[in-house]
Design a protein around this motif. Structure first.
Motif, PDB file in Angstrom:
ATOM      1  N   TYR A   1      12.174 -20.054  40.037  1.00 15.45           N
ATOM      2  CA  TYR A   1      13.541 -19.497  40.231  1.00 15.45           C
ATOM      3  C   TYR A   1      14.522 -20.359  39.721  1.00 15.45           C
ATOM      4  O   TYR A   1      14.549 -21.550  39.892  1.00 15.45           O
ATOM      5  N   ASP A   2      15.899 -19.814  39.629  1.00  8.02           N
ATOM      6  CA  ASP A   2      17.044 -20.594  39.297  1.00  8.02           C
ATOM      7  C   ASP A   2      17.578 -21.207  40.786  1.00  8.02           C
ATOM      8  O   ASP A   2      17.242 -20.562  41.990  1.00  8.02           O
TER       9      ASP A   2
ATOM     10  N   VAL B   1       6.254 -10.657  42.131  1.00  8.10           N
ATOM     11  CA  VAL B   1       6.421 -11.462  41.126  1.00  8.10           C
ATOM     12  C   VAL B   1       5.522 -11.083  39.861  1.00  8.10           C
ATOM     13  O   VAL B   1       5.388 -11.602  38.852  1.00  8.10           O
TER      14      VAL B   1
ATOM     15  N   GLU C   1      20.233 -19.975  42.215  1.00  6.64           N
ATOM     16  CA  GLU C   1      20.484 -18.746  43.086  1.00  6.64           C
ATOM     17  C   GLU C   1      19.471 -17.846  43.829  1.00  6.64           C
ATOM     18  O   GLU C   1      19.796 -16.872  44.432  1.00  6.64           O
ATOM     19  N   GLY C   2      18.195 -18.441  43.440  1.00 11.07           N
ATOM     20  CA  GLY C   2      17.263 -17.721  43.887  1.00 11.07           C
ATOM     21  C   GLY C   2      16.546 -16.305  42.879  1.00 11.07           C
ATOM     22  O   GLY C   2      15.884 -15.536  43.498  1.00 11.07           O
ATOM     23  N   ASN C   3      17.044 -16.377  41.698  1.00  7.22           N
ATOM     24  CA  ASN C   3      16.868 -15.235  40.680  1.00  7.22           C
ATOM     25  C   ASN C   3      15.500 -15.856  40.003  1.00  7.22           C
ATOM     26  O   ASN C   3      15.535 -16.928  39.694  1.00  7.22           O
ATOM     27  N   LEU C   4      14.374 -14.808  39.936  1.00  2.87           N
ATOM     28  CA  LEU C   4      13.210 -15.248  39.264  1.00  2.87           C
ATOM     29  C   LEU C   4      13.542 -15.386  37.763  1.00  2.87           C
ATOM     30  O   LEU C   4      14.138 -14.409  37.119  1.00  2.87           O
ATOM     31  N   VAL C   5      13.116 -16.607  37.165  1.00  2.00           N
ATOM     32  CA  VAL C   5      13.506 -16.574  35.601  1.00  2.00           C
ATOM     33  C   VAL C   5      12.448 -16.793  34.728  1.00  2.00           C
ATOM     34  O   VAL C   5      12.268 -16.786  33.632  1.00  2.00           O
ATOM     35  N   ASP C   6      11.044 -17.122  35.490  1.00  2.00           N
ATOM     36  CA  ASP C   6       9.854 -16.995  34.650  1.00  2.00           C
ATOM     37  C   ASP C   6       8.839 -17.134  35.721  1.00  2.00           C
ATOM     38  O   ASP C   6       8.753 -17.359  36.745  1.00  2.00           O
TER      39      ASP C   6
END
Length: 108
Positions: A76-77, A64, A79-84
């Motif tokens: 994470y959102d 990360v 869906e498991g996506n890194l967002v910040d």
């Protein structure tokens, strides 16, 4: 440490937003005994994990963008996506501000 400084706020926020945002506390970048810090900050009943991989048990931390210092917080959102990613301690309401901005959730 900065981790000890922010953990009480993280613990209280995790409890306040239970069911709206999931928290996972990860022991990273060290090989020592994590239990004393978890006990000291009253987080043993919260989800805890150990970072694996990397050269110092820091595979997730490096993935990360961890620059070498701690703490680091990854968001994470659903869906498991890194967002910040936040580098350094999130103190004085900074965590609550991030949760509101990213997820529309404000702890009571």
């Amino acid at each position: 440490t900065q981790c000890d400084a922010e953990l009480p706020e993280f613990r209280d926020t995790a409890r306040a937003v239970d069911g709206q945002v999931d928290f996972l506390f990860v022991n990273s970048n060290e090989h020592g005994d994590w239990r004393p810090m978890a006990e000291r900050n009253d987080i043993l009943e919260l989800p805890l994990a150990k970072d694996v991989g990397g050269t110092q048990g820091n595979g997730l931390y490096r993935a990360v963008g961890g620059p070498g210092g701690m703490p680091i917080t990854a968001f994470y959102d659903a869906e498991g996506n890194l967002v910040d990613v936040a580098f350094g301690a999130l103190l004085g309401g900074a965590l609550d501000d991030r949760l509101e901005a990213l997820y529309g959730v404000r702890p009571a």
